[in-house]
Design a protein around this motif. Structure first.
Motif, PDB file in Angstrom:
ATOM      1  N   ASP A  32       0.847  -1.197   0.000  1.00  0.00           N
ATOM      2  CA  ASP A  32       0.000   0.000   0.000  1.00  0.00           C
ATOM      3  C   ASP A  32       0.879   1.242   0.000  1.00  0.00           C
ATOM      4  O   ASP A  32       1.272   1.748   1.060  1.00  0.00           O
ATOM      5  CB  ASP A  32      -0.912   0.005   1.233  1.00  0.00           C
ATOM      6  CG  ASP A  32      -1.989   1.090   1.138  1.00  0.00           C
ATOM      7  OD1 ASP A  32      -1.808   2.040   0.357  1.00  0.00           O
ATOM      8  OD2 ASP A  32      -3.002   0.980   1.842  1.00  0.00           O
ATOM      9  N   THR A  34       0.157   4.207  -0.490  1.00  0.00           N
ATOM     10  CA  THR A  34      -0.512   5.437  -0.056  1.00  0.00           C
ATOM     11  C   THR A  34      -0.267   5.736   1.420  1.00  0.00           C
ATOM     12  O   THR A  34      -0.584   6.833   1.885  1.00  0.00           O
ATOM     13  CB  THR A  34      -2.027   5.348  -0.291  1.00  0.00           C
ATOM     14  OG1 THR A  34      -2.593   4.363   0.590  1.00  0.00           O
ATOM     15  CG2 THR A  34      -2.331   4.985  -1.738  1.00  0.00           C
ATOM     16  N   ASP A 160      -4.572   8.709   0.212  1.00  0.00           N
ATOM     17  CA  ASP A 160      -5.170   9.619  -0.766  1.00  0.00           C
ATOM     18  C   ASP A 160      -6.389   9.006  -1.443  1.00  0.00           C
ATOM     19  O   ASP A 160      -7.310   9.715  -1.866  1.00  0.00           O
ATOM     20  CB  ASP A 160      -4.131  10.005  -1.820  1.00  0.00           C
ATOM     21  CG  ASP A 160      -2.988  10.803  -1.230  1.00  0.00           C
ATOM     22  OD1 ASP A 160      -3.230  11.523  -0.239  1.00  0.00           O
ATOM     23  OD2 ASP A 160      -1.858  10.693  -1.735  1.00  0.00           O
ATOM     24  N   THR A 161      -6.373   7.691  -1.574  1.00  0.00           N
ATOM     25  CA  THR A 161      -7.498   6.973  -2.157  1.00  0.00           C
ATOM     26  C   THR A 161      -7.849   5.803  -1.253  1.00  0.00           C
ATOM     27  O   THR A 161      -7.070   5.413  -0.393  1.00  0.00           O
ATOM     28  CB  THR A 161      -7.153   6.445  -3.560  1.00  0.00           C
ATOM     29  OG1 THR A 161      -6.082   5.482  -3.443  1.00  0.00           O
ATOM     30  CG2 THR A 161      -6.710   7.571  -4.478  1.00  0.00           C
ATOM     31  N   TYR A 209     -15.800   4.517  -2.174  1.00  0.00           N
ATOM     32  CA  TYR A 209     -14.373   4.506  -2.504  1.00  0.00           C
ATOM     33  C   TYR A 209     -14.009   5.854  -3.123  1.00  0.00           C
ATOM     34  O   TYR A 209     -14.707   6.347  -4.019  1.00  0.00           O
ATOM     35  CB  TYR A 209     -14.043   3.392  -3.504  1.00  0.00           C
ATOM     36  CG  TYR A 209     -12.557   3.259  -3.795  1.00  0.00           C
ATOM     37  CD1 TYR A 209     -11.754   2.433  -3.009  1.00  0.00           C
ATOM     38  CD2 TYR A 209     -11.964   3.962  -4.846  1.00  0.00           C
ATOM     39  CE1 TYR A 209     -10.388   2.310  -3.268  1.00  0.00           C
ATOM     40  CE2 TYR A 209     -10.605   3.842  -5.107  1.00  0.00           C
ATOM     41  CZ  TYR A 209      -9.826   3.024  -4.308  1.00  0.00           C
ATOM     42  OH  TYR A 209      -8.479   2.912  -4.556  1.00  0.00           O
ATOM     43  N   ARG A 210     -12.931   6.469  -2.621  1.00  0.00           N
ATOM     44  CA  ARG A 210     -12.475   7.721  -3.214  1.00  0.00           C
ATOM     45  C   ARG A 210     -11.422   7.414  -4.277  1.00  0.00           C
ATOM     46  O   ARG A 210     -10.411   6.771  -4.008  1.00  0.00           O
ATOM     47  CB  ARG A 210     -11.865   8.655  -2.169  1.00  0.00           C
ATOM     48  CG  ARG A 210     -11.331   9.979  -2.794  1.00  0.00           C
ATOM     49  CD  ARG A 210     -10.672  10.860  -1.780  1.00  0.00           C
ATOM     50  NE  ARG A 210     -11.655  11.374  -0.832  1.00  0.00           N
ATOM     51  CZ  ARG A 210     -11.330  11.991   0.308  1.00  0.00           C
ATOM     52  NH1 ARG A 210     -10.062  12.127   0.633  1.00  0.00           N
ATOM     53  NH2 ARG A 210     -12.280  12.454   1.108  1.00  0.00           N
ATOM     54  N   GLU A 211     -11.691   7.890  -5.501  1.00  0.00           N
ATOM     55  CA  GLU A 211     -10.780   7.691  -6.617  1.00  0.00           C
ATOM     56  C   GLU A 211      -9.656   8.737  -6.586  1.00  0.00           C
ATOM     57  O   GLU A 211      -9.691   9.706  -5.816  1.00  0.00           O
ATOM     58  CB  GLU A 211     -11.547   7.790  -7.940  1.00  0.00           C
ATOM     59  CG  GLU A 211     -12.738   6.856  -8.054  1.00  0.00           C
ATOM     60  CD  GLU A 211     -12.353   5.393  -8.213  1.00  0.00           C
ATOM     61  OE1 GLU A 211     -11.150   5.123  -8.457  1.00  0.00           O
ATOM     62  OE2 GLU A 211     -13.240   4.526  -8.106  1.00  0.00           O
ATOM     63  N   GLU A 212      -8.648   8.542  -7.453  1.00  0.00           N
ATOM     64  CA  GLU A 212      -7.515   9.463  -7.493  1.00  0.00           C
ATOM     65  C   GLU A 212      -7.934  10.878  -7.853  1.00  0.00           C
ATOM     66  O   GLU A 212      -7.313  11.852  -7.420  1.00  0.00           O
ATOM     67  CB  GLU A 212      -6.460   8.954  -8.483  1.00  0.00           C
ATOM     68  CG  GLU A 212      -5.733   7.699  -8.008  1.00  0.00           C
ATOM     69  CD  GLU A 212      -4.624   7.290  -8.950  1.00  0.00           C
ATOM     70  OE1 GLU A 212      -4.403   8.012  -9.945  1.00  0.00           O
ATOM     71  OE2 GLU A 212      -3.975   6.264  -8.692  1.00  0.00           O
ATOM     72  N   ASP A 213      -8.986  11.028  -8.652  1.00  0.00           N
ATOM     73  CA  ASP A 213      -9.427  12.367  -9.038  1.00  0.00           C
ATOM     74  C   ASP A 213     -10.358  12.998  -7.998  1.00  0.00           C
ATOM     75  O   ASP A 213     -10.910  14.078  -8.208  1.00  0.00           O
ATOM     76  CB  ASP A 213     -10.124  12.329 -10.402  1.00  0.00           C
ATOM     77  CG  ASP A 213     -11.390  11.458 -10.395  1.00  0.00           C
ATOM     78  OD1 ASP A 213     -11.757  10.935  -9.324  1.00  0.00           O
ATOM     79  OD2 ASP A 213     -12.003  11.312 -11.479  1.00  0.00           O
ATOM     80  N   GLY A 214     -10.539  12.324  -6.851  1.00  0.00           N
ATOM     81  CA  GLY A 214     -11.385  12.848  -5.792  1.00  0.00           C
ATOM     82  C   GLY A 214     -12.831  12.449  -5.882  1.00  0.00           C
ATOM     83  O   GLY A 214     -13.620  12.754  -4.973  1.00  0.00           O
ATOM     84  N   GLN A 216     -16.187   9.910  -5.986  1.00  0.00           N
ATOM     85  CA  GLN A 216     -16.651   8.881  -5.067  1.00  0.00           C
ATOM     86  C   GLN A 216     -17.461   7.825  -5.817  1.00  0.00           C
ATOM     87  O   GLN A 216     -18.365   8.158  -6.571  1.00  0.00           O
ATOM     88  CB  GLN A 216     -17.498   9.558  -3.993  1.00  0.00           C
ATOM     89  CG  GLN A 216     -18.160   8.635  -2.999  1.00  0.00           C
ATOM     90  CD  GLN A 216     -18.945   9.434  -1.973  1.00  0.00           C
ATOM     91  OE1 GLN A 216     -18.416  10.296  -1.292  1.00  0.00           O
ATOM     92  NE2 GLN A 216     -20.244   9.157  -1.902  1.00  0.00           N
TER      93      GLN A 216
END
Length: 546
Positions: A32, A34, A160-161, A209-214, A216
Motif C-alpha cells: 500500500d 498510499t 489519498d485513495t 471509494y475515493r478515486e484518485e481524481d477525488g 466517489q
C-alpha cells in the motif's frame, strides 16, 4: 479490568458472534504505497472491502498495532499517543448498521459494565437509520448528535485513495469540566473539546471509494469497519482520566520515574510529568516500530523513528538525566507488550542494542546543540525568531530535528523560520547533487568510490564489532594494496559496525585489526553506498584481503 483482560474480553465477545480472529499486521503496510504506516485496523482489510481479494471469513476481528504521526509534538500531554492498539470488528458484505450498533452498545454496557447514562453517540448529518438505532438502545435525543464530516463523522480514506464512509462515534462523558462555559450552560458536546468527552469507539459504515481524481464510487458491498482505542477504553474501565494512568502505561511511567529519579505528579510538577510521559510513549513506540523492521535513518519511516527516539532523549535530558536510559525503558516496554506481540521477544536484544547505539550517538552532540540553541535564543531576543540558517546548522551539524528545535523555541515564545530552513536544505542538496546517487559532497573522492560499486553493509545494530574483509585501500587519493605503519589512508570493508557521519552524528571512531596490523579509525564517512574508514596504521601493515 486490566488492559490485557480488556483485550481478551473484546476478542472473545466477537469470536462468540462468528468473527474470525486475525493477527495484527505490520506497522509497515504491505503493498500500500498510499500509507507510511498502518494507521487503523482496517488497513490490512482494504483489499477485501474493495473486492480485490477474498477474505478468510466475512466476519473478522483483530487487535491492530497502529502508529500515527499527526500529533507528535503533543505527546507528553495526558491524551496523545503515536503508537497504540486498535480493537476492531469488521464485516465484509455481511452485517451492517443494526448489528454493529447493537453489539457495540452491548459490549460497552453489558460486558464492560460502563454506565450507559455516560455514553453519547454522534452520527453523520443525514444518517437517520443510525440515529434511530441508537434511540432504540435507550439513548435520549439530546445525546444523539448529528455531526458533519468536518466534525469527524465521515471516515477515510486512510490514504489519498481508498474505502470510506459515514461513521458513528461513541463518546464517554467524564462529567462537567470546571471553567468550561458550555458545561456551565449545559450546552457542551464532544466537538467543544473541553476534555469532558472521550471518543472511545468509531463505527464506520464503509460503502464508498475515493478515486484518485477525488470522485466517489460505490464499493462492491456495504461493509462495517470499527475501531476502539484500547488505551482509551481502558482509561474508562479503570476510571483513569489520563491514558498514562492505565495499568500498562502506568507501569512504564514507573520505569521512567526510576531512571530519572523524578516523581510523576501532574499537579505539582506538570513539566516533569510531561517529560516522563513523552519518554514513556516514545520508548514503547520505538519497540513497536523496530519490531516491524523500521530502523533509524534520515528519511521516511526511519526519520520518524529517529525523531521520536531523539525527542525521548531530549525530554530525559531536560529533567536532568545525563546517563543512557532508553535501553532500560525499551526493555520494559517489550515486557508489557509481548503477550499480544510475541515477535517482540524474538527481537528484544536487537531492539535494545538499537536504542543503546542511537542514544549514545545523539548524546555526543545533544549538549552542544542545546547550548547553541540557547545562544541563538538569547541573541534573537528582539525578534523572537530563530533564523533558518541557525535551525539548519543545529540539524545538520548537531542532529537536532527541526521539529525539536521548533518545540524548544515555542516553549520560549519564539518561532522558527521554516522557509529559511528549507532554503538551506535545498542549498545543501544543490551542493551535493552532481550525481543523484550521492549523499555526501560531490568531489573526486565520491566519484572514485561510486565507481568501485562497493555496497558496505552497516551492522552496528548487531554489535560494536564485526568480522569482515578489507576490500579496498587508498593513500593520498590513490588505490594501494597495502598501508604500512605510520601511513594515513582510507579503508573499505565489506561490513562495518562503525556509523558514518550524517544527520548531525559525527562519524564513529574505532579500530580495524587484521592478522598483519592495526588501523586506527579517526573518522567514518559514506560515499554513495560505500562506508569509508579514515585513519592511520598504528602497528604492522594493512592489506587488501585475498
Amino acid at each position: 479490568m486490566t488492559v490485557d483482560e480488556l483485550r481478551r474480553a473484546f476478542l472473545a465477545y466477537f469470536e462468540e458472534r462468528g468473527h474470525r480472529r486475525i493477527p495484527s499486521s505490520s506497522l509497515i503496510p504491505h503493498g500500500d504505497p498510499t500509507l507510511l504506516f498502518t494507521t487503523a485496523g482496517m488497513v490490512q482489510f482494504k483489499p477485501y472491502f474493495m473486492g480485490l481479494a477474498e477474505p478468510p471469513a466475512r466476519r473478522l476481528t483483530s487487535i491492530q498495532r497502529c502508529f500515527r504521526t499527526t500529533d507528535v509534538e503533543s505527546v507528553g500531554d495526558a491524551t496523545h499517543l503515536t503508537a497504540f492498539e486498535m480493537l476492531g470488528n469488521f464485516s465484509v458484505g455481511d452485517y451492517f448498521k443494526p448489528e454493529a450498533i447493537g453489539w457495540a452498545w452491548e459490549f460497552l454496557t453489558g460486558v464492560l459494565k460502563i454506565d450507559g447514562s455516560r455514553l453519547w453517540a454522534t452520527v453523520f448529518t443525514t444518517d437517520d437509520e443510525a440515529a434511530a438505532l441508537w434511540a432504540e438502545r435507550g439513548l435520549p435525543p439530546d445525546r444523539i448528535l448529528r455531526y458533519t464530516a468536518e466534525q469527524g463523522n465521515w471516515w477515510g480514506p486512510p490514504g489519498d485513495t481508498g474505502p470510506m464512509g459515514p461513521c458513528s462515534e461513541m463518546h464517554y462523558d467524564w462529567g462537567k469540566t470546571p471553567g468550561c462555559r458550555h458545561c456551565e450552560a449545559d450546552t457542551c458536546h464532544p466537538d467543544i473539546g473541553c476534555g469532558r468527552f472521550l471518543e472511545i469507539w468509531n463505527l464506520v459504515f464503509m460503502t464508498y471509494y475515493r478515486e484518485e481524481d477525488g470522485s466517489q464510487t460505490d464499493l462492491p458491498a456495504a461493509n462495517i469497519d470499527t475501531g476502539a482505542g484500547l488505551e482509551r477504553l481502558a482509561s474508562v474501565t479503570q476510571g483513569a482520566r489520563t491514558l498514562y494512568e492505565t495499568d500498562e502505561l502506568h507501569r512504564l511511567v514507573a520505569v521512567a520515574e526510576r531512571v530519572s529519579g523524578r516523581k510523576y505528579d501532574a499537579d505539582e510538577s506538570p513539566e516533569i510529568a510531561f517529560a516522563l510521559r513523552a519518554m514513556t510513549e516514545h520508548s514503547r513506540a520505538l519497540a513497536f516500530l523496530a519490531t516491524d523492521g523500521v530502523l533509524p535513518s534520515n528519511e521516511g519511516r526511519g526519520y520518524v523513528l529517529r525523531r521520536l527516539l531523539r525527542r525521548a532523549i531530549y525530554f530525559g535530558y531536560k529533567i536532568g538525566i545525563r546517563e543512557p536510559f532508553l535501553e532500560q525503558m525499551v526493555d520494559a516496554a517489550i515486557d508489557l507488550s509481548h503477550q499480544i506481540n510475541p515477535q517482540m521477544l524474538e527481537q528484544r536484544e536487537f531492539i535494545k542494542r538499537l536504542a543503546r547505539v542511537e542514544e549514545a550517538r545523539f548524546l555526543q552532540t545533544l549538549d552542544r546543540g542545546l547550548t547553541l540553541l540557547d545562544e541563538v535564543i538569547a541573541r534573537e531576543a528582539a525578534t523572537k525568531r530563530i533564523p533558518g540558517r541557525d535551525a539548519f546548522t543545529l540539524y545538520d551539524t548537531h542532529g537536532l530535528p527541526l521539529e525539536l528545535t521548533i518545540e524548544v523555541a515555542q516553549s520560549h515564545g519564539y518561532e522558527v523560520d521554516g522557509s529559511g530552513f528549507d532554503a538551506e536544505m535545498e542549498l545543501q542538496r544543490e551542493r551535493s547533487r552532481g550525481d543523484e546517487t550521492f549523499t555526501s559532497n560531490n568531489d573526486d573522492r565520491a566519484l572514485r568510490y561510486a565507481a568501485l560499486g562497493i555496497d558496505t553493509a552497516f551492522v552496528g545494530y548487531d554489535g560494536l564489532d564485526a568480522h569482515s574483509e578489507v576490500l579496498h585501500l587508498e593513500r593520498d587519493g590513490e588505490p594501494v594494496a597495502r598501508l604500512n605503519t605510520g601511513e594515513t589512508g582510507e579503508v573499505v570493508v565489506r561490513e562495518s559496525p562503525m556509523y558514518p557521519e550524517g544527520g548531525g552524528q559525527v562519524g564513529d571512531h574505532g579500530l580495524v585489526i587484521t592478522p598483519t596490523g592495526q588501523f586506527r579509525v579517526r573518522d567514518t564517512q559514506r560515499y554513495g553506498e560505500t562506508i569509508v574508514l579514515t585513519g592511520e596504521v598504528e602497528q604492522g601493515h594493512i592489506e587488501v584481503s585475498a
